[in-house]
Design a protein around this motif. Structure first.
Motif, short mmCIF file in Angstrom:
data_model
loop_
_atom_site.label_atom_id
_atom_site.label_comp_id
_atom_site.label_asym_id
_atom_site.label_seq_id
_atom_site.Cartn_x
_atom_site.Cartn_y
_atom_site.Cartn_z
N CYS A 1 0.83 -1.21 0.00
CA CYS A 1 0.00 0.00 0.00
C CYS A 1 0.87 1.26 0.00
CB CYS A 1 -0.93 0.01 1.22
SG CYS A 1 -2.22 -1.20 1.10
N PHE B 1 2.48 1.72 -3.32
CA PHE B 1 1.47 2.14 -4.28
C PHE B 1 1.14 3.63 -4.11
CE2 PHE B 1 -2.97 2.86 -5.50
CZ PHE B 1 -2.87 2.55 -6.85
N LEU B 2 1.03 4.06 -2.86
CA LEU B 2 0.73 5.48 -2.61
C LEU B 2 1.85 6.38 -3.14
CD1 LEU B 2 -0.90 5.52 0.92
CD2 LEU B 2 -1.91 6.30 -1.20
N THR C 1 1.67 6.39 -6.87
CA THR C 1 0.49 7.12 -7.33
C THR C 1 0.74 8.62 -7.30
OG1 THR C 1 -0.91 5.37 -6.46
CG2 THR C 1 -1.99 7.44 -6.93
N ILE D 1 0.72 10.96 -10.56
CA ILE D 1 -0.29 12.02 -10.64
C ILE D 1 0.40 13.36 -10.91
CG2 ILE D 1 -1.90 13.38 -9.22
CD1 ILE D 1 -2.89 10.75 -8.03
N TYR E 1 -11.26 -2.33 -14.37
CA TYR E 1 -10.93 -1.23 -13.45
C TYR E 1 -10.26 -0.07 -14.20
CZ TYR E 1 -11.18 -5.19 -10.18
OH TYR E 1 -11.55 -6.29 -9.48
N SER F 1 -12.22 3.29 -16.37
CA SER F 1 -12.58 4.65 -15.97
C SER F 1 -11.46 5.63 -16.34
CB SER F 1 -12.89 4.71 -14.49
OG SER F 1 -11.75 4.37 -13.74
N LEU G 1 -5.46 12.50 -12.63
CA LEU G 1 -5.52 11.73 -11.38
C LEU G 1 -5.73 10.24 -11.65
CD1 LEU G 1 -7.71 14.05 -9.13
CD2 LEU G 1 -5.35 13.44 -8.74
N LEU G 2 -6.67 9.96 -12.55
CA LEU G 2 -6.98 8.56 -12.85
C LEU G 2 -5.86 7.89 -13.63
CD1 LEU G 2 -10.76 8.90 -13.70
CD2 LEU G 2 -9.79 7.87 -11.68
N THR H 1 -2.97 6.95 -11.29
CA THR H 1 -3.17 5.72 -10.51
C THR H 1 -3.03 4.49 -11.39
OG1 THR H 1 -5.53 6.04 -10.80
CG2 THR H 1 -4.63 6.67 -8.69
N GLN I 1 -0.34 1.53 -10.89
CA GLN I 1 -0.79 0.13 -10.86
C GLN I 1 0.08 -0.72 -11.79
OE1 GLN I 1 -5.04 0.14 -11.34
NE2 GLN I 1 -4.96 -1.86 -12.28
N LEU J 1 3.45 -1.21 -10.24
CA LEU J 1 3.35 -2.14 -9.12
C LEU J 1 3.31 -3.58 -9.63
CD1 LEU J 1 3.25 -1.35 -6.18
CD2 LEU J 1 0.81 -1.83 -6.18
N LYS J 2 2.63 -3.75 -10.76
CA LYS J 2 2.59 -5.08 -11.37
C LYS J 2 3.99 -5.52 -11.78
CE LYS J 2 -0.78 -4.72 -14.23
NZ LYS J 2 -1.59 -4.82 -15.42
N LEU K 1 -4.19 -6.54 -7.83
CA LEU K 1 -3.56 -5.21 -7.78
C LEU K 1 -4.55 -4.13 -8.21
CD1 LEU K 1 -0.07 -6.05 -9.30
CD2 LEU K 1 -0.57 -5.51 -6.94
N THR L 1 -8.05 0.39 -7.17
CA THR L 1 -9.38 1.01 -7.28
C THR L 1 -9.90 1.40 -5.91
OG1 THR L 1 -9.75 -0.40 -9.19
CG2 THR L 1 -11.67 0.74 -8.32
N ILE M 1 -10.22 10.01 -5.55
CA ILE M 1 -9.78 10.20 -6.94
C ILE M 1 -10.86 9.68 -7.89
CG2 ILE M 1 -8.03 9.50 -8.63
CD1 ILE M 1 -6.06 9.28 -6.23
N GLU M 2 -11.45 8.56 -7.53
CA GLU M 2 -12.53 7.95 -8.33
C GLU M 2 -13.86 8.35 -7.70
OE1 GLU M 2 -12.60 5.18 -11.12
OE2 GLU M 2 -14.29 6.55 -10.99
#
Lengths: 413, 206
Positions: free
Chosen positions: A167, A170-171, A174, A178, A359, A362, A370-371, A374, A378, A381-382, B185, B190, B198-199
């Motif tokens: 986490c 990821f933060l 992100t 962003i 996912y 969007s 922003l989207l 993320t 992601q 991270l993969k 992931l 999400t 954000i979403e």
């Protein structure tokens, strides 16, 4: 070609007959084994007790050495019975059976209940005593009480450190991506054919004068797949309003229905046609899986929608819905995060969003920094997960160290 | 305000539940159960909205004599009859009439719908396994081998079983795991997007 199909159908029939035969055979009652009492087995030794870590304070870890008759000696041990009491001198009737394990097992996690009115209540911060019996055929060994031990609750689950690291990483990623997206750096997102086909499918529906059926699956509003589907529903609703066609959204959950109504209404408002929104277009059907299938399939057969969109959480109904759509001649776009249902959608639908593509939709549709940020985080991270998997695999292959399973085996020892 | 309050609530509860995931202590578990209870309570109240929606849609079809409006009568009568039989004056949910209809009408109909899956699998697999290209031929051969694997094939049973098991445990499992890792992931990503605001599409506007 004909022979291949014939062979295929023959195999299918034989498989089904095998399954039926296996089912019939397995339903025969098993022969009853005679239980002959024997000499009591030797008791297990070295009983040790410890508070169960990473729990809510109602668990004790019990460990013992195997009975000499377990797999060796008289080979008379069948299982071990674990008993718990508040006093070492309590009569047998006050010793509560905490559990049973089969022969060869030398530990037990006694996870009691936290409610004091429950039969299996295990009190916190109280002295507890344990006995472990080796059980033979109709007899059991003697057992000495061990203890005391007390159960305490913990304020951090150390087994979840990898998730915490994940986490945090990821933060960090992100925030970084962003910021990059906000600075105007172009972040590439590969085209998603299923999403790109939505406009075309709505256009087809308009030309044919037929509605679009949008199915959110059987998930609740708390399922990630359903939430991802709301995003796409909003876009689809806006396009539907722009093209002045109609849409049908049957829902399995009243909360999902309420959110879907709001989403579709907002889509129509965004397109500048709030008056065209019909509340009856998004409606509740039932909360049961197969009645829902019956209702949606009935709608597909009666209304013959030009396009069916199945995005969300799906189980066995995936193929039932998608095959009915094929029969109705609709263009079909599907997507789910349920791996077991993806083959059905791939076979029956024109476009399928595989797993995480749902996912990502969007971000792909919105193109907002922003989207997109993320989404990129992601992806990275993969890549990190992939590197970790290869590194652990290499370590396992070249050094023989059990780095994959060892940390997760019996964590309380 | 209509958008700010839900966002703040989502952030607070999202963060609390994210922290709760790492805290196994008793107060944390009780807090989690309290929130789950509230989900059930909200779900029950939302059911009223669902019933209202069904009545509204059904009644509107009957009133306007829309196509197949007769089905709406059946649906509404069935729904209200089951509610009536489920009420205590008629024996409640364990009453004879309710159980009789549930066991002898509802369950068989449900089982019938589920059993259609067998035929749909056959039609879908026929379409999928048609050898139209090299890739679909590979799919056809793989499917044949997997089906032959569970048949009594005499001396060929062992090699076919080995090939079938290898296909299931190596290429098939690798692909499934790759998708599962991506889903895992993506799910966390999400969830974080929603908690951090954000979403926001679930608020009814993107």
């Amino acid at each position: 070609m004909k022979y291949i199909i014939l062979l295929f159908l023959t195999c299918l029939s034989l498989c089904l007959s095998q399954a039926i035969l296996a089912q019939t055979a397995s339903s025969d009652p098993p022969a009853e084994a005679a239980l002959v009492p024997s000499e009591p087995p030797a008791p297990p030794g070295n009983l040790t007790l410890k508070d169960l870590p990473n729990d809510d304070g109602h668990g004790i870890a019990v460990k013992w050495d195997l009975s000499p008759d377990d797999g060796a000696g008289a080979k008379s041990v069948i299982s071990y019975d674990i008993y718990r009491s508040l006093s070492p001198d309590a009569p047998d009737s006050l010793w509560k059976k905490a559990g049973t394990v089969v022969l060869g097992v030398k530990s037990y996690a006694d996870k009691g209940n936290r409610e004091s009115d429950n039969d299996d209540y295990l009190p916190k911060k109280t002295n507890l005593y344990y006995r472990v019996y080796a059980v033979g055929a109709g007899v059991r060994s003697v057992a000495a009480a061990a203890g005391p031990v007390q159960a305490y609750d913990n304020w951090f689950n150390t087994l979840k450190v990898p998730e915490l690291i994940f986490c945090v990483v990821f933060l960090i990623l992100t925030v970084r991506f962003i910021n990059m997206a906000k600075r105007g750096i172009d972040l590439y997102v590969r085209p998603l054919a299923g999403i790109e086909a939505i406009d075309e499918a709505i256009g087809r529906a308009t030309e044919m004068g037929k509605p679009i059926l949008y199915c959110l699956g059987i998930g609740t509003a708390g399922d990630i797949a359903t939430i991802a589907s709301f995003t796409i529903l909003g876009r689809v609703a806006r396009k539907v309003a722009e093209y002045q066609t109609s849409m049908i959204v049957p829902c399995i959950d009243p909360i999902v229905m309420t959110i879907a109504q709001e989403t579709v209404k907002a889509g129509y408002a965004d397109a500048g046609r709030p008056d065209a929104y019909k509340e009856d277009s998004v409606y509740y059907v039932t909360s049961q899986q197969f009645p829902y299938v019956a209702a949606v399939n009935g709608t597909i057969i009666r209304e013959k929608p030009a396009t069916n969109i199945y995005l969300g959480y799906f189980l066995a109904e995936s193929l039932l819905l998608a095959e009915t759509g094929v029969m109705a001649g609709s263009i079909q776009i599907a997507g789910t995060d349920q791996v077991s249902q993806l083959p059905f959608f791939v076979v029956a639908c024109d476009y399928t969003l595989l797993g995480e593509e749902l996912y990502a939709a969007s971000a792909y549709l919105g193109r907002e920094p922003l989207l997109l940020g993320t989404l990129k985080a992601q992806d990275y991270l993969k890549a990190i997960a992939l590197v970790c998997i290869f590194a652990l695999l290499a370590l396992r292959v070249f050094t023989g160290a059990d780095v994959i399973h060892k940390p997760f085996d019996m964590p309380w020892w | 305000m209509k958008r700010q309050i839900p966002l703040v609530l989502v952030f607070i509860f999202g963060m609390l539940l994210a922290i709760q995931y790492f805290v196994p202590s008793e107060p944390s578990q009780r807090g989690y159960e309290f929130v789950l209870d509230w989900i059930t309570i909200i779900g029950i109240f939302a059911m009223v909205l669902g019933i209202w929606s069904q009545v509204h849609v059904g009644w509107s079809k009957i009133k306007h004599r829309s196509e197949n409006w007769q089905y709406s009568i059946v649906a509404l009568v069935s729904m209200f009859a089951m509610i009536a039989f489920g009420l205590s004056p008629f024996g409640g949910l364990q009453g004879t009439i309710f159980r009789l209809i549930y066991n002898n009408v509802f369950i068989p109909i449900q089982a019938t719908i589920f059993s259609l899956l067998a035929f749909y699998i056959a039609s879908a697999s026929y379409r999928a396994f048609r050898a139209r290209s090299a890739v679909s031929t590979v799919l056809l051969v793989a499917a044949l081998l997997l089906m032959l694997r569970v048949l009594p094939m005499g001396p060929l049973a062992d090699p076919i079983s080995s090939i079938g098991s290898w296909m299931l445990l190596v290429p098939n499992l690798a692909a499934k795991r790759a998708i599962a890792i991506g889903v895992g992931l993506g799910g966390v990503a999400t969830a974080l997007k929603i908690v951090l605001g954000i979403e926001r599409s679930y608020l009814g506007k993107d």
